[in-house]
Design a protein around this motif. Sequence first.
Motif, PDB file in Angstrom:
ATOM      1  N   TYR A  13       0.839  -1.203   0.000  1.00 29.20           N
ATOM      2  CA  TYR A  13       0.000   0.000   0.000  1.00 29.20           C
ATOM      3  C   TYR A  13       0.872   1.250   0.000  1.00 29.20           C
ATOM      4  CZ  TYR A  13      -3.233   3.554   1.666  1.00 29.20           C
ATOM      5  OH  TYR A  13      -3.958   4.694   1.804  1.00 29.20           O
ATOM      6  N   ASN A  65     -16.462   5.372  -6.437  1.00 31.41           N
ATOM      7  CA  ASN A  65     -15.746   4.981  -5.222  1.00 31.41           C
ATOM      8  C   ASN A  65     -16.413   3.806  -4.525  1.00 31.41           C
ATOM      9  OD1 ASN A  65     -13.734   6.850  -5.516  1.00 31.41           O
ATOM     10  ND2 ASN A  65     -14.681   8.361  -4.171  1.00 31.41           N
ATOM     11  N   LEU A  66     -17.733   3.810  -4.480  1.00 32.82           N
ATOM     12  CA  LEU A  66     -18.461   2.700  -3.871  1.00 32.82           C
ATOM     13  C   LEU A  66     -18.173   1.399  -4.607  1.00 32.82           C
ATOM     14  CD1 LEU A  66     -20.596   1.749  -1.804  1.00 32.82           C
ATOM     15  CD2 LEU A  66     -22.307   2.215  -3.549  1.00 32.82           C
ATOM     16  N   LEU A  68     -15.574   0.720  -6.611  1.00 29.37           N
ATOM     17  CA  LEU A  68     -14.162   0.385  -6.469  1.00 29.37           C
ATOM     18  C   LEU A  68     -13.869  -0.264  -5.125  1.00 29.37           C
ATOM     19  CD1 LEU A  68     -11.149   0.642  -7.417  1.00 29.37           C
ATOM     20  CD2 LEU A  68     -11.149   2.812  -6.209  1.00 29.37           C
ATOM     21  N   PHE A  69     -14.297   0.363  -4.043  1.00 26.60           N
ATOM     22  CA  PHE A  69     -13.977  -0.166  -2.724  1.00 26.60           C
ATOM     23  C   PHE A  69     -14.751  -1.445  -2.404  1.00 26.60           C
ATOM     24  CE2 PHE A  69     -12.371   4.176  -2.145  1.00 26.60           C
ATOM     25  CZ  PHE A  69     -11.064   3.838  -1.797  1.00 26.60           C
ATOM     26  N   THR A  70     -15.941  -1.606  -2.940  1.00 23.64           N
ATOM     27  CA  THR A  70     -16.664  -2.863  -2.760  1.00 23.64           C
ATOM     28  C   THR A  70     -15.896  -4.008  -3.401  1.00 23.64           C
ATOM     29  OG1 THR A  70     -18.793  -1.724  -2.702  1.00 23.64           O
ATOM     30  CG2 THR A  70     -18.821  -4.071  -3.232  1.00 23.64           C
ATOM     31  N   VAL A  72     -12.594  -4.055  -4.287  1.00 21.02           N
ATOM     32  CA  VAL A  72     -11.273  -4.220  -3.668  1.00 21.02           C
ATOM     33  C   VAL A  72     -11.385  -4.914  -2.319  1.00 21.02           C
ATOM     34  CG1 VAL A  72      -9.341  -2.960  -2.632  1.00 21.02           C
ATOM     35  CG2 VAL A  72     -10.176  -2.315  -4.884  1.00 21.02           C
ATOM     36  N   PHE A  73     -12.274  -4.434  -1.450  1.00 22.13           N
ATOM     37  CA  PHE A  73     -12.372  -5.040  -0.126  1.00 22.13           C
ATOM     38  C   PHE A  73     -12.985  -6.441  -0.173  1.00 22.13           C
ATOM     39  CE2 PHE A  73     -12.214  -0.544   1.547  1.00 22.13           C
ATOM     40  CZ  PHE A  73     -10.911  -0.675   1.992  1.00 22.13           C
ATOM     41  N   SER A  74     -13.845  -6.711  -1.129  1.00 20.50           N
ATOM     42  CA  SER A  74     -14.382  -8.062  -1.264  1.00 20.50           C
ATOM     43  C   SER A  74     -13.295  -9.042  -1.681  1.00 20.50           C
ATOM     44  CB  SER A  74     -15.523  -8.088  -2.280  1.00 20.50           C
ATOM     45  OG  SER A  74     -16.599  -7.322  -1.832  1.00 20.50           O
TER      46      SER A  74
END
Length: 96
Positions: A13, A65-66, A68-70, A72-74
């Motif tokens: 990161y 953003n929602l 993308l982060f959904t 990535v974090f999934s």
Amino acid sequence: MKIMIAAVFYFLYWGVCFLGTGTDRKNLIGLRSYPDEIQTRVQSDPQLGQAVPKAKSTAAILLSNLLLFTVVFSVLGLALKSVLGLNNYLSAWQRK
């Protein structure tokens, strides 16, 4: 083992954030967070004004953003669940 994997992700990161830091192109991506006077001066500059990204609506930014982060974090969650053996929240804090 868990600490080593966390350290690898931390440095990964950090490396991604460090790449391209300080370049005009990277700084212009966040131009809309600068005061209006600065935005006006940058847009009126003949060289920098051409590199300014097109304005996006707030709704488009929130949705992208929602999404993308959904994703990535999934993906990270599923990968780390199997690698680290995390079946629930408490298993992350228990010693084996």
